[in-house]
Design a protein around this motif. Structure first.
Motif: not given
Length: 57
Positions: A50-55, A44-48, A5-7
């Motif tokens: 990407t980080s969430l997707e990796a998690r 910054r949004l894209k980086e966040e 949902a956050r993504i």
């Protein structure tokens, strides 16, 4: 809120920023400093995302 949902939420904000950037660039009175700041926020949004997707795996 789940990671998925956050993504989705961040993805929506990312798309909205992209639309805002495109409108600003197309404007004859475009402010280069504002465009640069919008692009930074979008990155910054894209980086966040990407980080969430990796998690999320």
């Amino acid at each position: 809120m789940t990671i998925e949902a956050r993504i989705r939420e961040l993805g929506n904000r990312h798309r909205q920023l992209d639309e805002t950037i495109q409108r600003e660039i197309g404007s004859p009175s475009a402010d280069p400093l504002q465009v640069r700041e919008l692009k930074r926020r979008k990155l910054r949004l894209k980086e966040e995302i990407t980080s969430l997707e990796a998690r999320a795996g």
